[in-house]
Write an enzyme that holds these catalytic residues in place. Structure first.
Site, PDB file in Angstrom:
ATOM      1  N   GLU A 123       0.856  -1.186   0.000  1.00 32.38           N
ATOM      2  CA  GLU A 123       0.000   0.000   0.000  1.00 32.38           C
ATOM      3  C   GLU A 123       0.886   1.228   0.000  1.00 32.38           C
ATOM      4  O   GLU A 123       1.757   1.361   0.851  1.00 32.38           O
ATOM      5  CB  GLU A 123      -0.840   0.035   1.284  1.00 32.38           C
ATOM      6  CG  GLU A 123      -2.230  -0.496   1.138  1.00 32.38           C
ATOM      7  CD  GLU A 123      -3.027  -0.300   2.430  1.00 32.38           C
ATOM      8  OE1 GLU A 123      -2.985   0.794   3.008  1.00 32.38           O
ATOM      9  OE2 GLU A 123      -3.665  -1.279   2.842  1.00 32.38           O
ATOM     10  N   ASP A 153      -6.219   9.425   9.827  1.00 32.72           N
ATOM     11  CA  ASP A 153      -4.886   9.003  10.256  1.00 32.72           C
ATOM     12  C   ASP A 153      -4.474   9.570  11.606  1.00 32.72           C
ATOM     13  O   ASP A 153      -4.784  10.715  11.940  1.00 32.72           O
ATOM     14  CB  ASP A 153      -3.849   9.412   9.207  1.00 32.72           C
ATOM     15  CG  ASP A 153      -3.904   8.497   8.001  1.00 32.72           C
ATOM     16  OD1 ASP A 153      -3.748   7.274   8.189  1.00 32.72           O
ATOM     17  OD2 ASP A 153      -4.115   8.998   6.885  1.00 32.72           O
ATOM     18  N   TYR A 203     -11.443  -4.205   3.392  1.00 30.25           N
ATOM     19  CA  TYR A 203     -10.526  -3.701   4.406  1.00 30.25           C
ATOM     20  C   TYR A 203     -11.312  -3.577   5.704  1.00 30.25           C
ATOM     21  O   TYR A 203     -12.148  -2.700   5.840  1.00 30.25           O
ATOM     22  CB  TYR A 203     -10.009  -2.333   3.951  1.00 30.25           C
ATOM     23  CG  TYR A 203      -8.857  -1.740   4.736  1.00 30.25           C
ATOM     24  CD1 TYR A 203      -8.834  -1.725   6.131  1.00 30.25           C
ATOM     25  CD2 TYR A 203      -7.768  -1.166   4.064  1.00 30.25           C
ATOM     26  CE1 TYR A 203      -7.780  -1.175   6.823  1.00 30.25           C
ATOM     27  CE2 TYR A 203      -6.714  -0.598   4.762  1.00 30.25           C
ATOM     28  CZ  TYR A 203      -6.730  -0.606   6.134  1.00 30.25           C
ATOM     29  OH  TYR A 203      -5.682  -0.037   6.819  1.00 30.25           O
TER      30      TYR A 203
END
Lengths: 391, 261
Positions: free
Chosen positions: B51, B62, B176
């Site tokens: 990735e 994040d 995911y």
């Protein structure tokens, strides 16, 4: 129109973790609109706690000086905590309680929404944390202390530009982490659906009152409405009730040091369509889709993006958007203080700056309502600093 | 619709009873040249898919580690365009499946169609956009379906059964699964809840499921690999890259690889 959209603007661009919470919130908000008990409780608190209706004041000396239209001020500065922000924060606090949440969080720029959320949380009995950029904490130190007095933890955000946009990022990160127990009281008509509609509806009390008040005072609707636009909640709150009437509307963005300098927050003068912090809207960005830094003397307007209903109203021509520079806003700040004995928030001073330009061009029988969205006590220290005066 | 290279990787691993090791690095941190070397290192250390993070000014999914890596990459002038070029350059050296992890605004600004075409030409195999749920992705899904680029969507512990169905239907390559309610680099909690959620998803689909967010040690990687089809490790590797010891990185990667089975 597609659900959650205003034309091509709006939507729900968030990580999956938050999607169920947004759906739950949308559901609760739609139910609360029809729930008589909820509406009764809200109306009661608006009257007895916020002090609504706020006055619609004819600024006679200010108007006479401008030698043109009559300028009325919708006095949101007189609402409890000193700005329109409480209308939304209180509504969402009540909603959070209904959702069974134990804690609320909020972002704040000028500190007004942080103070309002802290107040709503104290009233309803919820824990509260507020995220604020360190840059804004410096220029709005009074509000930081107010929040602490209200029992809130003010969490410093020292990443990125250290202003409102970074405080929103941190709030979204916190919400993602604590979504099961926490409601995010977003402070403006921005972010993922249902926030833009929900916050507008909580703020629309401003326009509803103003309509009744101007009809009472003048026997007719106004010719112009003027409001400053950061995220755009005070503007939507005033405009929404008049959208179907023959009333012209002007939103005023922060022109900062001037559009040509690049140091401003005028999204319509220098931005383009993008997707940011949950919605598709106008955005100050570079060619690669990264978000640009902004500047405004007023922390509450110092933001790279704008609530999604605004670009829709701009595209359809319903609302016109312009900007006022730092200097113009500061001049308006001083003028209103001296002529009317009202110290406006620097945010609201941007709307006044437009009135100062527009009123002289109009005849004496025209009526302008300016949304005086907040009071300027919080800005006194900052303005003193700009003038080189140490307090 | 062609089968994506990512899907084939998982099929092949499944037939060997193995699990995928999917490391994440931020493209352009500390430099584009170093990222190229790192991708080769990752492949040599047994990564099945890599990735590549695309830096963005406002990475709201994040944690601090990747936020700072993103800031460093932006300072180096790295953009979505330069990451696509990076992939093109890498294709002369490696065939390892490459997945871009980017926020939506850079893609929107680039133009979805142009992005999918350019990414495909350069040799990108999959795309993850954490702030683009399938509900807002109809055109993106349509465009990627025409190419062999995998559109990888995320599921979270909060996802309801209705959401699981929507995400499963939209996902190609793998699903995911976000291990926790939180941001990248947070503390992983191995209390059985991940397994329960994955079993829920498996009731609806036989598509592959990889788990990411918070996997930071070989022990955690091993635990997660036992209940999923693949393990994504991001912040912990980004930290090692920042410490900048080639040997330290290699050692960590080999330990992770060994743990994932």
């Amino acid at each position: 129109m597609t659900k959650g959209y205003f034309g091509q603007y709006g939507g729900r661009f968030v990580p999956e973790t938050l999607m169920p919470a947004l759906m739950e919130l949308e559901d609760a908000y739609l139910k609360s609109k029809k729930d008589k008990d909820f509406q009764k409780e809200l109306a009661h608190l608006q009257r007895t706690y916020i002090g609504r209706p706020t006055a619609l004041y004819y600024a006679k000396r200010f108007s006479e000086l401008l030698r043109g239209a009559k300028v009325y001020l919708k006095r949101e500065d007189l609402a409890h905590t000193g700005a329109h922000k409480i209308n939304n924060a209180l509504g969402q606090a009540l909603l959070a309680k209904r959702l069974g949440k134990k804690r609320v969080i909020a972002e704040t720029g000028a500190g007004q929404h942080g103070v309002a959320t802290a107040t709503g949380a104290a009233l309803v009995g919820l824990d509260c944390d507020v995220y604020m950029g360190t840059e804004d904490m410096k220029r709005q130190s009074l509000n930081v202390f107010r929040m602490r007095l209200l029992g809130v933890r003010v969490i410093e955000v020292s990443v990125g530009s250290k202003t409102l946009k970074d405080a929103i990022n941190e709030s979204l990160r916190d919400w993602t982490t604590n979504v099961r127990t926490t409601h995010y009281v977003l402070g403006t008509v921005f972010g993922p659906h249902p926030f833009p509609s929900m916050v507008r509806d909580f703020q629309s009390v401003i326009g509803k009152e103003a309509r009744k008040q101007i009809l009472g005072a003048e026997g007719r609707l106004p010719d112009y409405l003027i409001a400053c636009v950061g995220g755009g909640s005070n503007a939507m709150g005033l405009f929404h009730e008049f959208l179907d009437d023959a009333v012209e509307m002007i939103g005023v963005e922060a022109g900062g040091k001037g559009i040509e300098t690049g140091e401003h927050a005028a999204r319509f003068a220098g931005g383009s369509i993008g997707v940011f912090q949950g919605c598709k809207t106008y955005l100050l960005q570079d060619d690669d889709g990264n978000v640009l830094g902004t500047h405004s003397v007023s922390a509450g307007l110092d933001y790279a993006s704008i609530g999604p209903q605004h670009p829709y109203l701009k595209d359809t021509g319903r609302v016109k958007y312009t900007y006022a520079t730092d200097d113009e806003a500061l001049a308006a700040f001083e003028l209103l203080s001296r002529k009317e004995g009202i110290i406006p928030a620097l945010e609201s001073a941007h709307a006044l700056a437009e009135a100062i330009k527009l009123a002289p061009k109009l005849s004496g029988d025209k009526i302008i309502i300016v949304n005086l969205s907040g009071r300027g006590d919080k800005d006194v220290q900052h303005v003193a600093g700009i003038k080189g005066i140490e307090l | 619709m062609k089968e994506s290279k990512i899907t084939k990787v998982f099929e092949s691993l499944r037939s060997q009873n193995k699990k995928a090791f999917i490391p994440y690095i931020m493209a352009g941190d500390p430099s584009i040249e170093k990222t190229k070397e790192l991708v080769i290192t990752l492949e040599e250390c047994g990564a099945d898919i890599v990735e590549l993070g695309v830096p963005f000014t406002d990475p709201l999914a994040d944690g601090p580690t990747i936020q700072r890596a993103s800031e460093r990459a932006l300072k180096n002038g790295v953009t979505l365009k330069s990451v696509i070029s990076l992939v093109r350059d890498l294709r002369t050296r490696t065939k390892i499946p490459l997945v871009l992890m980017t926020y939506y605004n850079p893609v929107f600004k680039y133009g979805e169609e142009r992005f999918v075409n350019d990414a495909k030409d350069a040799g990108v195999d999959g795309v993850i956009i954490p702030d683009l749920p399938p509900d807002e992705a109809s055109s993106f899904i349509r465009l990627t379906k025409k190419s062999d680029i995998a559109s990888i969507f995320l599921l979270a512990p909060t996802s309801t059964e209705d959401r699981i169905k929507i995400v499963v239907k939209a996902s190609r390559g793998f699903i995911y699964y976000v291990s926790m309610t939180g941001i990248t680099g947070s503390q992983l909690l191995l209390d059985g809840s991940i397994e329960k959620s994955i079993n829920n998803i498996r009731r609806i689909t036989d598509k592959s499921i990889a788990v990411g967010f918070g996997v930071s040690t070989p022990e955690e990687a091993e635990a997660v690999s036992r209940i999923s089809d693949g393990v994504i490790v991001g912040s912990a590797i980004v930290k090692k890259v920042q410490e900048n010891s080639d040997e330290g990185i290699r050692d960590f990667l080999l330990k992770l690889r060994e743990a994932i089975k």
